[in-house]
Design a protein around this motif. Sequence first.
Motif, short mmCIF file in Angstrom:
data_model
loop_
_atom_site.label_atom_id
_atom_site.label_comp_id
_atom_site.label_asym_id
_atom_site.label_seq_id
_atom_site.Cartn_x
_atom_site.Cartn_y
_atom_site.Cartn_z
N ALA A 1 132.50 -16.60 -54.26
CA ALA A 1 132.53 -15.54 -55.27
C ALA A 1 133.54 -14.49 -54.84
O ALA A 1 133.61 -14.12 -53.66
N LEU A 2 134.34 -14.02 -55.79
CA LEU A 2 135.30 -12.95 -55.56
C LEU A 2 134.82 -11.70 -56.28
O LEU A 2 134.48 -11.76 -57.47
N VAL A 3 134.80 -10.58 -55.57
CA VAL A 3 134.39 -9.30 -56.15
C VAL A 3 135.48 -8.29 -55.87
O VAL A 3 135.88 -8.11 -54.71
N CYS A 4 135.97 -7.62 -56.91
CA CYS A 4 136.93 -6.54 -56.75
C CYS A 4 136.24 -5.23 -57.14
O CYS A 4 135.61 -5.14 -58.19
N VAL A 5 136.39 -4.23 -56.30
CA VAL A 5 135.73 -2.96 -56.55
C VAL A 5 136.48 -2.13 -57.59
O VAL A 5 135.87 -1.48 -58.43
N THR A 6 137.82 -2.17 -57.56
CA THR A 6 138.59 -1.39 -58.52
C THR A 6 139.20 -2.29 -59.60
O THR A 6 139.25 -3.52 -59.46
#
Length: 246
Positions: free
Chosen positions: A31-36
């Motif tokens: 899973a890839l998560v980007c905060v911005t």
Amino acid sequence: MNVVCVFAHQDDEMRCAGTLLRLREAGHALALVCVTLGDKGLAFDTAVGYDAATEIRDREIRSVAASLGASYRCLGREDGFLADDAALRHDLITTLRELRADLVFTHWTSDYNDDHVVTAKAVTDAALFTTIASIRPDVAALERVPGIFYTHPGEGYGFEATHFVQLSSDHHAEKTRLIRLHRSQMDVMRRMRGHDYADEMAAEDRRQGGRLMVEYAEAFRPCLAERRVPWPTCLPGPLPGEEDGL
């Protein structure tokens, strides 16, 4: 094993993309998560507004995620102005729980970009809360705090690698292809430095590989900030046939 990458921007996963390829080969979920939102990512093009930049970078990271067979989500913060506040921590706790994270990759805690630094600290703290059921009781708590690995930020930030993942030439080629799916960022990098991120990562992976007397490698160090964070021992080992070389 559920492997979750939590980074500030849509291209930061390049620091561990080869390792993600190896973990995918071993059958682990990614899973890839980007905060911005990455909305400031088209730094030199004043004709492209923030909304358009967000759409471009979202499209690029989704292409990477699709190639990796990974899920993707964005926490929607403004690029360049990230703050470690209660809302961010709640979002990260929820995200790590919903993804049932076993292993997390994130930024090193000292870096040139404050969005990276804020992300690293917030992810580390949020991970510790994932097992405390009274925090966000609407989302099932994890049974165990996930292991955390910090990725190499480049030279000059007090990072000394302790763990390495060997990459084959095929992994290197695919990593290069994945990085260049972030086409907008390759253009920015060429304007800034005369080469793109894929070239820069190739040089770094060769340098780290040289430390192990192999062609390519990625470098990490585990989070040991708190006893509830387990020592991560689940990185891929040497490539087949090269067990004696590392």
